[in-house]
Design a protein around this motif. Structure first.
Motif, PDB file in Angstrom:
ATOM      1  N   LEU A 307     -95.008 -61.341  39.207  1.00  0.00           N
ATOM      2  CA  LEU A 307     -94.467 -61.327  37.845  1.00  0.00           C
ATOM      3  C   LEU A 307     -93.436 -60.217  37.683  1.00  0.00           C
ATOM      4  CD1 LEU A 307     -97.598 -62.006  35.602  1.00  0.00           C
ATOM      5  CD2 LEU A 307     -95.666 -63.528  36.007  1.00  0.00           C
ATOM      6  N   PHE A 308     -93.750 -59.021  38.219  1.00  0.00           N
ATOM      7  CA  PHE A 308     -92.785 -57.917  38.175  1.00  0.00           C
ATOM      8  C   PHE A 308     -91.500 -58.303  38.894  1.00  0.00           C
ATOM      9  CE2 PHE A 308     -96.227 -54.829  37.164  1.00  0.00           C
ATOM     10  CZ  PHE A 308     -95.561 -54.171  36.143  1.00  0.00           C
ATOM     11  N   MET A 312     -87.820 -58.498  37.186  1.00  0.00           N
ATOM     12  CA  MET A 312     -86.681 -57.709  37.685  1.00  0.00           C
ATOM     13  C   MET A 312     -85.523 -58.614  38.096  1.00  0.00           C
ATOM     14  SD  MET A 312     -88.571 -54.737  39.919  1.00  0.00           S
ATOM     15  CE  MET A 312     -89.662 -53.554  39.115  1.00  0.00           C
ATOM     16  N   LYS A 313     -85.863 -59.767  38.707  1.00  0.00           N
ATOM     17  CA  LYS A 313     -84.809 -60.705  39.109  1.00  0.00           C
ATOM     18  C   LYS A 313     -84.082 -61.245  37.876  1.00  0.00           C
ATOM     19  CE  LYS A 313     -84.025 -64.755  42.023  1.00  0.00           C
ATOM     20  NZ  LYS A 313     -84.673 -65.776  42.893  1.00  0.00           N
ATOM     21  N   TRP A 314     -84.861 -61.575  36.822  1.00  0.00           N
ATOM     22  CA  TRP A 314     -84.228 -62.037  35.581  1.00  0.00           C
ATOM     23  C   TRP A 314     -83.367 -60.932  34.982  1.00  0.00           C
ATOM     24  CZ3 TRP A 314     -89.640 -64.082  33.901  1.00  0.00           C
ATOM     25  CH2 TRP A 314     -89.861 -65.331  34.477  1.00  0.00           C
ATOM     26  N   LEU A 315     -83.849 -59.690  35.080  1.00  0.00           N
ATOM     27  CA  LEU A 315     -83.071 -58.571  34.545  1.00  0.00           C
ATOM     28  C   LEU A 315     -81.764 -58.417  35.312  1.00  0.00           C
ATOM     29  CD1 LEU A 315     -82.805 -56.114  32.694  1.00  0.00           C
ATOM     30  CD2 LEU A 315     -84.093 -54.793  34.385  1.00  0.00           C
ATOM     31  N   SER A 316     -81.816 -58.520  36.681  1.00  0.00           N
ATOM     32  CA  SER A 316     -80.599 -58.384  37.485  1.00  0.00           C
ATOM     33  C   SER A 316     -79.621 -59.522  37.228  1.00  0.00           C
ATOM     34  CB  SER A 316     -80.963 -58.329  38.971  1.00  0.00           C
ATOM     35  OG  SER A 316     -81.555 -59.549  39.387  1.00  0.00           O
ATOM     36  N   GLY A 318     -79.163 -60.763  34.299  1.00  0.00           N
ATOM     37  CA  GLY A 318     -78.703 -60.662  32.917  1.00  0.00           C
ATOM     38  C   GLY A 318     -79.636 -61.277  31.909  1.00  0.00           C
ATOM     39  N   GLN A 319     -80.803 -61.764  32.353  1.00  0.00           N
ATOM     40  CA  GLN A 319     -81.777 -62.342  31.429  1.00  0.00           C
ATOM     41  C   GLN A 319     -82.608 -61.208  30.848  1.00  0.00           C
ATOM     42  OE1 GLN A 319     -82.229 -65.553  30.422  1.00  0.00           O
ATOM     43  NE2 GLN A 319     -83.814 -64.824  29.047  1.00  0.00           N
ATOM     44  N   LEU A 320     -82.194 -60.732  29.683  1.00  0.00           N
ATOM     45  CA  LEU A 320     -82.830 -59.553  29.110  1.00  0.00           C
ATOM     46  C   LEU A 320     -84.017 -59.887  28.222  1.00  0.00           C
ATOM     47  CD1 LEU A 320     -79.675 -57.456  28.207  1.00  0.00           C
ATOM     48  CD2 LEU A 320     -81.139 -57.256  30.207  1.00  0.00           C
ATOM     49  N   HIS A 321     -84.104 -61.103  27.766  1.00  0.00           N
ATOM     50  CA  HIS A 321     -85.206 -61.458  26.882  1.00  0.00           C
ATOM     51  C   HIS A 321     -86.415 -61.838  27.725  1.00  0.00           C
ATOM     52  CE1 HIS A 321     -82.611 -61.273  23.416  1.00  0.00           C
ATOM     53  NE2 HIS A 321     -81.724 -62.047  24.053  1.00  0.00           N
ATOM     54  N   PRO A 322     -87.550 -61.168  27.558  1.00  0.00           N
ATOM     55  CA  PRO A 322     -88.715 -61.393  28.423  1.00  0.00           C
ATOM     56  C   PRO A 322     -89.350 -62.761  28.200  1.00  0.00           C
ATOM     57  CG  PRO A 322     -89.296 -59.958  26.612  1.00  0.00           C
ATOM     58  CD  PRO A 322     -87.808 -60.173  26.522  1.00  0.00           C
ATOM     59  N   LEU A 336     -96.520 -54.515  32.566  1.00  0.00           N
ATOM     60  CA  LEU A 336     -95.572 -55.596  32.277  1.00  0.00           C
ATOM     61  C   LEU A 336     -95.036 -55.492  30.853  1.00  0.00           C
ATOM     62  CD1 LEU A 336     -97.257 -58.684  33.981  1.00  0.00           C
ATOM     63  CD2 LEU A 336     -94.983 -57.799  34.464  1.00  0.00           C
ATOM     64  N   GLN A 337     -95.916 -55.162  29.922  1.00  0.00           N
ATOM     65  CA  GLN A 337     -95.486 -55.037  28.539  1.00  0.00           C
ATOM     66  C   GLN A 337     -94.497 -53.883  28.382  1.00  0.00           C
ATOM     67  OE1 GLN A 337     -96.179 -57.238  26.107  1.00  0.00           O
ATOM     68  NE2 GLN A 337     -94.644 -56.092  24.964  1.00  0.00           N
ATOM     69  N   GLN A 338     -94.769 -52.763  29.052  1.00  0.00           N
ATOM     70  CA  GLN A 338     -93.834 -51.639  28.997  1.00  0.00           C
ATOM     71  C   GLN A 338     -92.490 -52.014  29.612  1.00  0.00           C
ATOM     72  OE1 GLN A 338     -95.656 -48.234  30.798  1.00  0.00           O
ATOM     73  NE2 GLN A 338     -97.351 -48.148  29.325  1.00  0.00           N
ATOM     74  N   PHE A 339     -92.539 -52.766  30.731  1.00  0.00           N
ATOM     75  CA  PHE A 339     -91.293 -53.202  31.362  1.00  0.00           C
ATOM     76  C   PHE A 339     -90.516 -54.142  30.434  1.00  0.00           C
ATOM     77  CE2 PHE A 339     -88.884 -56.049  34.189  1.00  0.00           C
ATOM     78  CZ  PHE A 339     -88.157 -55.105  34.891  1.00  0.00           C
TER      79      PHE A 339
END
Length: 568
Positions: A307-308, A312-316, A318-322, A336-339
């Motif tokens: 999941l992490f 991170m892959k979504w973040l890289s 540009g997918q910023l919405h969790p 995960l919630q903090q991330f």
């Protein structure tokens, strides 16, 4: 090593180390217990064998003593041998046969009782038939000799119908005038089987030794032949180990012989080996369970890590919405919630930066447009226009009128949009002013497709490009050609001139360097302004390209994306 490998090795070591230590201690204790148990069992068994043999030889010796002198039967044999009266001889012979048979009958273990005359090579007064080849010289080495009685270790019976092994006793009779008359007795004997409760499940092999430590009987004649010494260098020891067997020894104090039991190593170690196999089975079972537990733990950890990894892959990308997914492990879900909270904060920061950058671009554009007061300037020019009309100055009137229109368009309200048609009209006014200023006419050619004339574009994007052509070597023979056409649903505006051209280095500065670099290179801010304006309004989707050849001319292409601008 990977986390999975580390977890696996940790589980294996945490299982094996205590298990191996426990198994080693257990093995040591078990071996000691088994050895003591085996030795005790063997010594008890040997004591039984020793007692049984002693009793058997004592019985034989008692029978032999009755056959010899001064035994009653021995006296009758002497009378039989020395009488010359045939009638008395027959009576004595009958009595001897009866007494020998009765003696054998009263001792059930006795199988053969006889007198043997060595000179005649025959047996007399036997209680049963003897073998035709009966010969005392064929007897084995004596196991012991006491009181002129020789005891023999187990050997083949001399009884005619008995092919088993027996023990025997022999005594030479002291009869004057008679040569080599012997009293001979046999008794059937079988070594006592080891009790089923003993540790060793198979019967041991036995050796009998005389007082000289010489083997007189062997159940393993290939390895321990009769007549050889047995462990002569360890005669005082009661147990030991040779190449193939464990051995235990006990001695008959009364009769002087020794009995040895031999146990093959495989049988002796059978229970210990069985225990070792059980421990190996448990070890394999523990390793399998350990690997299963390690796999379960790894899967438990891997799912949250996966999941992490996806977050991170979504973040890289540009997918910023969790995307809300839970690992069902409290600690990992908190991380995960903090991330995801961090991603939300990053998204907010990006949005704020975009808004600030847009505002900054708008402010820069506004700064350019308001470097002078547009209302004051246009009002002043309008006054000049009417003065020129009143005084009949047509050229001044035309100049001021064109300038007023141009400034009114270019200095319009910040953020106002325009069309390509309006941009082309403004461009004509600008070139008219330049013709009056430089006192020569420019060859301006405009080719625009009707469907794209009403395309919405930012204000003031064509004049800086044409101005750049005028300032870089356009002369009386110069021409400017503006073409507007639709290409692959995009709108392409090209501005071509036949001026002196632009070097590749200056083109790179125009397209990629900041405003400060433009000033250092002496290029100006016209084209960079157009680039920034298009980037701001089309969010980076518009494209500016420059093709130039020194001494021939320059063509600048503006490619506006399909669908027009994005307007807030």
């Amino acid at each position: 090593m990977s986390l999975k490998t580390r977890i696996t090795w940790f589980f294996i070591l945490s299982t094996l180390v205590p298990f191996v230590c426990t198994a080693w201690l257990s093995y040591t204790a078990m071996s000691s217990i088994l050895v003591n148990k085996l030795q005790s069992s063997q010594y008890n068994q040997l004591a039984q064998v020793q007692m049984s043999l002693e009793n058997a030889y004592d019985n034989l010796n008692i029978i032999v003593q009755q056959l010899a002198i001064p035994g009653n039967i021995g006296y009758k044999l002497r009378d039989y041998l020395y009488t010359d009266n045939e009638s008395d001889k027959r009576i004595l012979a009958k009595e001897l046969e009866t007494d020998v048979s009765l003696l054998s009958f009263t001792s059930p273990t006795i199988s053969l009782t006889t007198y043997y005359f060595n000179s005649l090579k025959t047996a007399l007064f036997a209680n049963t038939s003897t073998k035709s080849d009966f010969n005392l010289l064929a007897l084995p080495l004596p196991l012991s000799t006491r009181y002129q009685i020789s005891n023999f270790a187990p050997h083949l019976s001399n009884e005619r119908y008995n092919n088993g092994y027996v023990i025997s006793a022999l005594q030479k009779l002291d009869l004057p005038g008679q040569e080599e008359v012997y009293a001979y007795v046999e008794s059937s004997y079988h070594f006592t089987a080891i009790n089923e409760e003993n540790v060793v499940t198979a019967n041991p092999y036995y050796l009998l030794l005389n007082s000289s430590n010489t083997i007189t009987y062997s159940e393993l004649p290939e390895m321990y032949p009769v007549g050889n010494y047995f462990q002569n260098d360890q005669a005082e020891q009661t147990n030991g180990l040779d190449e193939h067997h464990y051995w235990f020894k006990t001695s008959s104090t009364a009769q002087g012989w020794q009995v040895v039991s031999l146990i093959p190593k495989s049988q002796y170690n059978a229970e210990r080996d069985h225990w070792v196999l059980q421990m190996l089975g448990l070890l394999i079972l523990f390793i399998v369970i350990t690997l299963i537990l390690a796999g379960v733990l790894w899967k438990t950890i891997f799912n949250p890590l996966h999941l992490f990894h996806r977050e991170m892959k979504w973040l890289s990308n540009g997918q910023l919405h969790p995307i809300i997914k839970k690992s069902n492990i409290i600690e990992f879900d908190e991380l995960l919630q903090q991330f995801r909270n961090m991603k939300n904060q990053i998204a907010v920061l990006f949005q704020e930066v975009e808004i600030k950058e847009k505002k900054r671009a708008d402010l820069e554009i506004e700064k350019l447009l308001y470097q002078i007061n547009p209302h004051f300037l246009m009002n002043t020019l309008d006054t000049v226009h009417w003065l020129a009309v009143m005084n009949g100055q047509k050229e001044i009137d035309q100049l001021v009128s064109s300038l007023n229109k141009l400034l009114y368009y270019n200095l319009g309200k910040l953020g106002e949009l325009s069309t390509i048609e309006e941009e082309l009209e403004s461009l004509k006014q600008y070139l008219l002013l330049q013709e009056i200023r430089y006192q020569f006419k420019f060859d301006l050619q405009i080719e625009a497709e009707a469907p794209v004339l009403q395309t919405i574009v930012p204000r003031f994007i064509l004049q800086p490009i044409v101005e750049n052509a005028l300032y870089h070597g356009l002369d009386d023979q110069g021409f400017i050609r503006v073409t507007v056409a639709e290409q692959d649903q995009d709108v392409v505006i090209s501005v071509m001139d036949n001026g002196t051209g632009i070097s590749e280095q200056d083109i790179a500065i125009l397209l990629h360097e900041d405003q400060l670099e433009h000033k250092k290179a002496g290029i100006g801010i016209g084209i960079p302004y157009v680039i920034r304006m298009l980037d701001s309004y089309f969010e980076g989707k518009a494209k500016v390209e420059i093709e130039s050849e020194l001494g021939i001319g320059t063509t600048i292409y503006l490619t506006l994306p399909a669908g027009g601008m994005t307007v807030d």
